[in-house]
Design an enzyme around this catalytic site. Sequence first.
Site, mmCIF file in Angstrom:
data_model
loop_
_atom_site.group_PDB
_atom_site.id
_atom_site.type_symbol
_atom_site.label_atom_id
_atom_site.label_comp_id
_atom_site.label_asym_id
_atom_site.label_seq_id
_atom_site.Cartn_x
_atom_site.Cartn_y
_atom_site.Cartn_z
ATOM 1 C CB THR A 128 16.216 -16.162 25.218
ATOM 2 O OG1 THR A 128 17.313 -15.702 24.423
ATOM 3 C CG2 THR A 128 15.698 -14.975 26.020
ATOM 4 C CE LYS A 156 11.308 -14.512 24.735
ATOM 5 N NZ LYS A 156 10.495 -15.725 24.563
HETATM 6 P P1 NAP Z 1 9.746 -17.011 15.540
HETATM 7 O O1 NAP Z 1 10.056 -17.856 14.356
HETATM 8 O O2 NAP Z 1 9.910 -15.532 15.460
HETATM 9 O O3 NAP Z 1 8.222 -17.333 15.965
HETATM 10 C C1 NAP Z 1 7.539 -16.535 16.889
HETATM 11 C C2 NAP Z 1 6.099 -17.000 16.951
HETATM 12 O O4 NAP Z 1 5.386 -16.153 17.867
HETATM 13 C C3 NAP Z 1 5.345 -16.899 15.608
HETATM 14 O O5 NAP Z 1 4.438 -17.961 15.511
HETATM 15 C C4 NAP Z 1 4.585 -15.587 15.760
HETATM 16 O O6 NAP Z 1 3.435 -15.503 14.963
HETATM 17 C C5 NAP Z 1 4.209 -15.677 17.233
HETATM 18 N N1 NAP Z 1 3.817 -14.403 17.814
HETATM 19 C C6 NAP Z 1 4.468 -13.219 17.768
HETATM 20 N N2 NAP Z 1 3.794 -12.267 18.441
HETATM 21 C C7 NAP Z 1 2.666 -12.870 18.911
HETATM 22 C C8 NAP Z 1 1.555 -12.412 19.647
HETATM 23 N N3 NAP Z 1 1.443 -11.147 20.040
HETATM 24 N N4 NAP Z 1 0.574 -13.299 19.977
HETATM 25 C C9 NAP Z 1 0.655 -14.583 19.556
HETATM 26 N N5 NAP Z 1 1.676 -15.069 18.838
HETATM 27 C C10 NAP Z 1 2.672 -14.214 18.517
HETATM 28 O O7 NAP Z 1 10.570 -17.494 16.819
HETATM 29 P P2 NAP Z 1 11.316 -18.902 17.094
HETATM 30 O O8 NAP Z 1 12.711 -18.787 16.598
HETATM 31 O O9 NAP Z 1 10.450 -20.018 16.651
HETATM 32 O O10 NAP Z 1 11.416 -18.874 18.673
HETATM 33 C C11 NAP Z 1 10.373 -19.435 19.478
HETATM 34 C C12 NAP Z 1 10.455 -18.844 20.887
HETATM 35 O O11 NAP Z 1 11.743 -19.120 21.432
HETATM 36 C C13 NAP Z 1 10.314 -17.321 20.961
HETATM 37 O O12 NAP Z 1 9.651 -17.035 22.172
HETATM 38 C C14 NAP Z 1 11.743 -16.803 21.014
HETATM 39 O O13 NAP Z 1 11.784 -15.571 21.686
HETATM 40 C C15 NAP Z 1 12.394 -17.919 21.824
HETATM 41 N N6 NAP Z 1 13.817 -18.162 21.562
HETATM 42 C C16 NAP Z 1 14.270 -18.364 20.297
HETATM 43 C C17 NAP Z 1 15.613 -18.664 20.084
HETATM 44 C C18 NAP Z 1 16.153 -18.942 18.710
HETATM 45 O O14 NAP Z 1 17.387 -18.893 18.549
HETATM 46 N N7 NAP Z 1 15.332 -19.276 17.730
HETATM 47 C C19 NAP Z 1 16.492 -18.760 21.196
HETATM 48 C C20 NAP Z 1 15.976 -18.567 22.465
HETATM 49 C C21 NAP Z 1 14.627 -18.291 22.653
HETATM 50 P P3 NAP Z 1 3.495 -14.965 13.413
HETATM 51 O O15 NAP Z 1 3.897 -16.163 12.594
HETATM 52 O O16 NAP Z 1 2.114 -14.493 13.184
HETATM 53 O O17 NAP Z 1 4.521 -13.869 13.383
HETATM 54 O O1 F7E Z 2 21.870 -11.896 15.550
HETATM 55 C C1 F7E Z 2 24.808 -9.944 14.567
HETATM 56 C C2 F7E Z 2 23.922 -9.351 15.627
HETATM 57 O O2 F7E Z 2 19.491 -11.525 14.955
HETATM 58 C C3 F7E Z 2 23.016 -12.636 15.931
HETATM 59 C C4 F7E Z 2 16.816 -14.661 18.449
HETATM 60 O O3 F7E Z 2 16.324 -15.916 18.032
HETATM 61 O O4 F7E Z 2 18.806 -15.625 19.392
HETATM 62 C C5 F7E Z 2 18.328 -14.691 18.439
HETATM 63 O O5 F7E Z 2 18.805 -13.388 18.749
HETATM 64 C C6 F7E Z 2 24.238 -11.724 15.951
HETATM 65 C C7 F7E Z 2 24.019 -10.411 16.720
HETATM 66 O O6 F7E Z 2 20.128 -13.310 16.650
HETATM 67 C C8 F7E Z 2 23.575 -8.777 11.375
HETATM 68 O O7 F7E Z 2 24.374 -8.053 16.025
HETATM 69 C C9 F7E Z 2 25.488 -8.913 12.379
HETATM 70 O O8 F7E Z 2 25.144 -10.146 17.523
HETATM 71 O O9 F7E Z 2 20.598 -13.710 14.297
HETATM 72 P P1 F7E Z 2 20.460 -12.612 15.273
HETATM 73 P P2 F7E Z 2 20.179 -12.803 18.169
HETATM 74 O O10 F7E Z 2 20.116 -11.341 18.289
HETATM 75 O O11 F7E Z 2 21.334 -13.497 18.816
HETATM 76 C C10 F7E Z 2 18.414 -15.360 20.746
HETATM 77 C C11 F7E Z 2 18.980 -16.452 21.620
HETATM 78 C C12 F7E Z 2 16.956 -15.142 20.904
HETATM 79 O O12 F7E Z 2 16.372 -15.447 21.928
HETATM 80 C C13 F7E Z 2 16.282 -14.335 19.853
HETATM 81 O O13 F7E Z 2 14.875 -14.571 19.845
HETATM 82 O O14 F7E Z 2 24.510 -11.339 14.605
HETATM 83 N N1 F7E Z 2 24.560 -9.429 13.218
HETATM 84 N N2 F7E Z 2 24.907 -8.499 11.250
HETATM 85 C C14 F7E Z 2 23.360 -9.363 12.623
HETATM 86 N N3 F7E Z 2 22.141 -9.767 13.021
HETATM 87 C C15 F7E Z 2 21.106 -9.591 12.166
HETATM 88 N N4 F7E Z 2 19.878 -10.015 12.538
HETATM 89 N N5 F7E Z 2 21.270 -8.994 10.949
HETATM 90 C C16 F7E Z 2 22.480 -8.570 10.492
HETATM 91 O O15 F7E Z 2 22.618 -8.035 9.402
#
Ligand code: NAP
Ligand code: F7E
Length: 338
Positions: A128, A156
Amino acid sequence: MTKTALITGITGQDGGYLAELLLDKGYMVHGLQRRVSSEPSRRIAHLINHPNLKLHYGDLSDTGSLMKLFDLHLFNEVYNLAAQSHVRVSFDMPEYTAEVDGIGVLKLLECIRTLGMTEHTRFYQASTSELYGKVVETPQSETTPFYPRSPYGVAKQFGFWTVKNYRESYGIHASNGILFNHESPWRGSEFVTQKIVQGVVKIAKGEQSHIELGNLDAERDWGHAKDYVEGMYRMVQHDYGDDYVLATGELHSVRELVEACFDAVDIRLRWEGKPGPDEIGVDENGNTIVKINPDFYRPAEVDLLLGNPTKAKEVLGWKPQYTFVSMIEEMMQFALTN
Ligand code: NAP
Ligand code: F7E
């Protein structure tokens, strides 16, 4: 020959899109699913009866369930998407986050190593942009030093280096995708894009008076999850494992996101007060439609993330199809019609 893949985190946003992509390509797809008291995830409900999809109960914190899975099936590809993925929540649950997001990666790689699968099984790790945290250069690329700012980022980082170490020590085809924020209609509602999209739609429909947010001035490089799972797949198909940034190279603030969403439903938003907890957003009738709630601030914030995806473009031929605008349009359209 049919390829077999394991997706951990199959019920999540990326898991749903990756399952669709691999099934379309003719893969046999196995998914690791947690036992939950509610219905299985809406994101894979349409795939549940697919003949090439098999779900297994398990958890990244439970070594036995993982070992059993690797013992019973020969996976050509393992995509580790499972994680406690919410940065703010990682401050509330640091130990659990470390166990799942850090040690969980090691457990999967140990399954591959100890079962003698190092030459057979390719591995993808969901790394990430949170690794860059308090950024030391902009834009961030594969050579930018890490400075994680949350238990999530720190966990991570353990996963990232474990992948690199297993690649170098045991020759496993293992890759880190350093993915910048990516969103979609399937994004969880507690992440800022979806929270704003759903809140704005409810305000437009008269179902909610306002939304409460934290730091409006955080800036992110937001892409679309569909583009990013294509990038994951390409990393795994490449001749050798490596680490790649996937990003759009476009920077926007939370404030701009709020403005774009209200604009999409023809609500004219005006900001009042100086940036900080007392600032509000009002509509043309003077109603307060955005408030700041410091509960959504983080103990340590990541102010800016902007990725440089040149390596993925040149080596993998990866290029995002969605723009910030088309991604938001799709999310707004979905929220308005569902
Ligand atoms: P997400 O929607 O939160 O999905 C997370 C998945 O992990 C869900 O299927 C969840 O299951 C499962 N999970 C959580 N804890 C677990 C455990 N203890 N054992 C087995 N499974 C578990 O996340 P996403 O946005 O699809 O992201 C996918 C991956 O990419 C994650 O590793 C995240 O950290 C990483 N990532 C995301 C972003 C982004 O912007 N989306 C960016 C960079 C990296 P449940 O459905 O049961 O909760
Ligand atoms: O926040 C600000 C907050 O929670 C983005 C995950 O997928 O991307 C994600 O992490 C920004 C932050 O994503 C609210 O402070 C303001 O600066 O949507 P977010 P994140 O923290 O960037 C990375 C790449 C991952 O790997 C993670 O798994 O938005 N912000 N107001 C807020 N954020 C939230 N959630 N809620 C608010 O009300």
